[in-house]
Design an enzyme around this catalytic site. Structure first.
Site, PDB file in Angstrom:
ATOM      1  CG  ASP A  23      -2.196   0.815   0.955  1.00 17.28           C
ATOM      2  OD1 ASP A  23      -3.233   0.570   1.589  1.00 17.28           O
ATOM      3  OD2 ASP A  23      -2.127   1.731   0.102  1.00 17.28           O
TER       4      ASP A  23
HETATM    5  C1  GLC Z   1      -4.394   4.243  -0.075  1.00 21.08           C
HETATM    6  C2  GLC Z   1      -5.283   3.093   0.341  1.00 21.08           C
HETATM    7  C3  GLC Z   1      -5.433   2.029  -0.726  1.00 21.08           C
HETATM    8  C4  GLC Z   1      -5.392   2.688  -2.097  1.00 21.08           C
HETATM    9  C5  GLC Z   1      -3.977   3.205  -2.274  1.00 21.08           C
HETATM   10  C6  GLC Z   1      -3.783   3.904  -3.631  1.00 21.08           C
HETATM   11  O1  GLC Z   1      -3.598   4.637   1.006  1.00 21.08           O
HETATM   12  O2  GLC Z   1      -4.975   2.431   1.558  1.00 21.08           O
HETATM   13  O3  GLC Z   1      -6.669   1.335  -0.469  1.00 21.08           O
HETATM   14  O4  GLC Z   1      -5.710   1.745  -3.113  1.00 21.08           O
HETATM   15  O5  GLC Z   1      -3.593   4.095  -1.230  1.00 21.08           O
HETATM   16  O6  GLC Z   1      -4.539   5.083  -3.661  1.00 21.08           O
END
Ligand code: GLC
Length: 742
Positions: free
Chosen positions: A267
């Site tokens: 993430d």
């Molecule tokens: C965010 C979220 C994730 C998302 C990613 C890209 O922090 O936790 O669910 O897909 O970043 O935006």
């Protein structure tokens, strides 16, 4: 390309080019005129230089046919080996058409609804250039304080999570990723992110492996079995080790036990955050921990870009892992057909005709109506008679902000408001007053300050508040019925939106209290991204329609339900707590040795609130009245390979036609580990004509009785079982059977 050509390509790549494939950055750098400004600005920590930018493997949140084509074209013109970029986006609940937030979608209990929303989302986003969708989020969620319950497609139930995960992954990906309208699914967040302690986002998760396997793993397993191309690791630690570098989770469970062969992406910045967690001593350690655990792509952190090369030079094993990761990334690009056609399914012409097209909007409206949950309807006050004089009150009456926190790509200007939708149906004889803001400025300032934005001060806010209430009371005096549209601010729900108070905002409660003094029927249309605490206002309301954040077509969808053109059929996938002190509360809990019963003090309960949830899992009313009788099992003893047929009689005792979600629960009365008081094992969404009687059948198999025991075997144990059938998890008919070994 053939596999061997991919291998040949891999062999041509320099180590820098290989590592580049394992780095994902926000794509706006490619859209900006001055790359250096971005590289020394928001991306300065990446220490990337211009050339490296053209070896990056993927970008996030660039979308739109023209944008994607422009970025891909420029990128390829400067990429030595012409390896196309992957475009990954958060199309959580739709691209241009914002569908209801996932928790709402799950309340439809209708696989067709989930599938059709996913189909339109995938088509809209793939012709706009997205290759991968960071969806579905399948984290089991039990704690309403956690802001991300709004994204949880299965809510608090593992079976719903499994069924929905499979449906969405298969719908996004189809048979071949090169087909128009198909998109790779990146399922998230592995793992157990929904169990963050105290519902506080990014917080600690600690649980037994048995609990993890019983409740949190099934939905990810189902997504992997459905062929998900990618998985995203979660921010939390899992049993002391950050999930992103948790070798047990990624290697033992995801890779070996579940056989996942796709890409694992961290993430946002999560690899670097293993330092803050206190697990990696520094950046180089973080890189080593992540590559050894098996993370293929580093999303938006500088770690792989800055340390992997050094590690490869020091240790051939690391370079072998890098090669494996890059091979997985190149293979996904190949499955998407990007080597033959780097522009995939981009289609500017189709974008003009397909995005937000009227037939999809009409379909979206119908699908959205199945996500609403009728929580209360005293004296069948709903649906409203069209000749009633309505006072329409609340900050959500004339508001287009009803699409939820992940709907950043949707075109809100296309959203109707409840006011114009009602006026379209009933003409202008609707009295309207805003009655209150969504939040007082001090609450808004808390949100602003968290985003580093300047505070705002409102002069005489209290007086303005009283004036708004007074005008709402004034117009309501002349009405037959008061229709309220209230709820959370969409910035109070979603990522980093945990709340310690989940009641309606104080100013909105004051409005309700003042209007209640008029002793007129009051109906609440509730906009929110989590189960809210309603115990202080419920008695003042004659009817409550839960609409969550219903998306682009929400206003029209709601209007038709309130006016009786459609009949609500949604059922809760998360229990509503009595109050925040009861969180987490969920239906499939254990009995304890002192289950609550009245008139005895020494039982498992709170002194100040009832023990049961305020609204239970599986609950939702209809304009119909469904009567359940005659629960019948064709046998009461079952052995291996046998099934029991359960039948129940359901009568629609109303003049309305409508759907009912018939639910089957089972309790394993005693076992080698304690078992929940009930578990959802099957459900059927049945349509009833007025006064129709149906006999609904389910088959119980031994498979439904299996669970993870204390030796971590997945087994069914002989013994006594209870069967429950009903329209929710509480109001049920009950019977029992015995499972006997041959
Ligand atoms: C965010 C979220 C994730 C998302 C990613 C890209 O922090 O936790 O669910 O897909 O970043 O935006």
């Amino acid at each position: 390309m053939k596999h061997k050509e991919i291998l040949e390509l891999l062999n041509k790549m320099t180590i820098e080019e290989k590592i580049g494939q394992m780095v994902q950055i926000a794509g706006d750098i490619f859209l900006s005129e001055d790359k250096n400004a971005v590289l020394t600005g928001p991306l300065k920590d990446l220490h990337l230089h211009n050339e490296m930018v053209y070896s990056i493997g993927s970008v996030l949140n660039v979308i739109g046919a023209r944008n994607v084509r422009q970025v891909q074209k420029e990128y390829l013109s400067k990429s030595r080996l012409k390896i196309p970029l992957l475009f990954m986006d958060d199309i959580i609940n739709g691209y241009k058409i914002a569908f209801p937030i996932p928790i709402a979608q799950g309340c439809s209990w209708n696989i067709k609804v989930i599938k059709e929303m996913a189909e339109i989302s995938a088509m809209e986003s793939s012709i706009a250039g997205a290759n991968v969708n960071f969806s579905p989020m399948v984290d089991l969620s039990r704690d309403a304080r956690w802001g991300r319950v709004m994204e949880s497609i299965g809510g608090e139930d593992p079976l719903l999570g499994e069924i929905y995960a499979k449906t969405i992954v298969e719908t996004y990906q189809g048979k071949k990723l090169t087909e128009v309208g198909k998109i790779a699914s990146c399922v998230k967040h592995i793992a157990a992110y929904g169990a963050v302690e105290a519902g506080r986002d990014y917080n600690t998760v600690d649980m037994s492996e048995r609990e993890f396997r019983q409740y949190y793993l099934p939905a990810y397993k189902s997504a992997i079995e459905a062929g998900a191309e990618m998985l995203m690791t979660s921010f939390n630690i899992l049993n002391g080790i950050p999930a992103t570098v948790n070798t047990w989770l990624i290697q033992e469970i995801i890779r070996k036990e579940l056989g996942f062969k796709g890409i694992i992406i961290s993430d946002y910045g999560a690899i670097e955050e293993t330092i803050a967690h206190g697990y990696s001593a520094n950046g180089k350690e973080a890189a080593k921990n992540a590559i050894n655990a098996g993370v293929d792509i580093d999303m938006m952190s500088s770690i792989y870009a800055n340390y992997l090369k050094e590690l490869c030079i020091e240790n051939q094993e690391i370079e072998n892992k890098v090669n494996e990761s890059v091979l997985r990334i190149l293979s996904l690009k190949n499955k998407l057909g990007l080597f033959e056609n780097p522009y995939g399914n981009i289609n500017e012409e189709k974008e003009k005709t397909y995005l937000m097209n009227p037939s999809n909007l009409e379909k979206a409206k119908k699908l959205t109506q199945e996500t609403f949950v009728l929580l209360k309807n005293k004296h069948h006050i709903l649906p409203i008679n069209k000749d009633k004089k309505i006072a329409f009150i609340g900050p959500y009456v004339n508001n287009i902000g009803i699409t939820g926190s992940w709907s950043m790509f949707s075109d809100r200007s296309q959203n109707h408001t409840l006011l114009d939708s009602f006026q379209e149906k009933l003409g202008n004889n609707i009295a309207y007053a805003k009655g209150s803001e969504i939040l007082r400025q001090e609450e808004i300032n808390k949100i602003l300050s968290a985003e580093g934005l300047p505070m705002v001060h409102i002069e005489n806010e209290a007086q303005k508040e009283q004036e708004m209430i007074a005008s709402a009371v004034e117009i309501s005096k002349r009405a037959d019925i008061i229709l309220l549209a209230l709820g959370e601010h969409y910035k109070q729900t979603g990522e980093a939106c945990s709340r310690s108070d989940i009641a309606l905002p104080e100013n909105q409660i004051q409005l309700i209290n003042e209007l209640y003094k008029l002793s007129k029927p009051m109906i609440l249309i509730l906009f929110n991204g989590r189960p809210l605490q309603l115990n202080t206002i419920e008695e003042k309301l004659d009817s409550i329609l839960e609409v969550w954040f219903p998306g682009t077509t929400g206003a029209k969808a709601i209007t038709e339900i309130i006016l009786g053109e459609e009949n609500p059929s949604g059922k809760l996938t998360m229990s509503f707590p009595q109050n925040v002190g009861q969180c987490p509360v969920y239906y499939n809990h254990y009995n304890t040795g002192r289950p609550h019963h009245d008139n005895f003090r020494y039982v498992s309960r709170y002194q100040d609130i009832p023990t049961e949830s305020f609204y239970p899992f599986g609950y939702g009313l209809s304009y119909c009245d469904f009567k359940y009788t005659e629960l019948h099992l064709n046998k009461h003893k079952i052995s291996e390979n046998e099934t029991i047929t359960v039948m129940v009689k359901i009568e629609n005792q109303s003049n309305y036609a409508g759907y009912e979600v018939v639910q089957l629960y089972i309790q394993d009365v005693y076992g080698s580990v304690v078992r929940p008081v009930k578990e959802l094992k099957a459900f059927k969404k049945e349509y009833f004509k007025p006064h129709e009687i149906k006999y609904v059948k389910f088959d119980i198999s031994i498979d439904m009785l299996k669970f993870w025991n204390d030796k971590l075997d997945y087994v069914a144990e002989p013994g006594q079982f209870k069967v429950f059938v009903g329209g929710d998890s509480v109001k049920v008919l009950e019977d029992k059977f015995e499972f006997l070994l041959d």
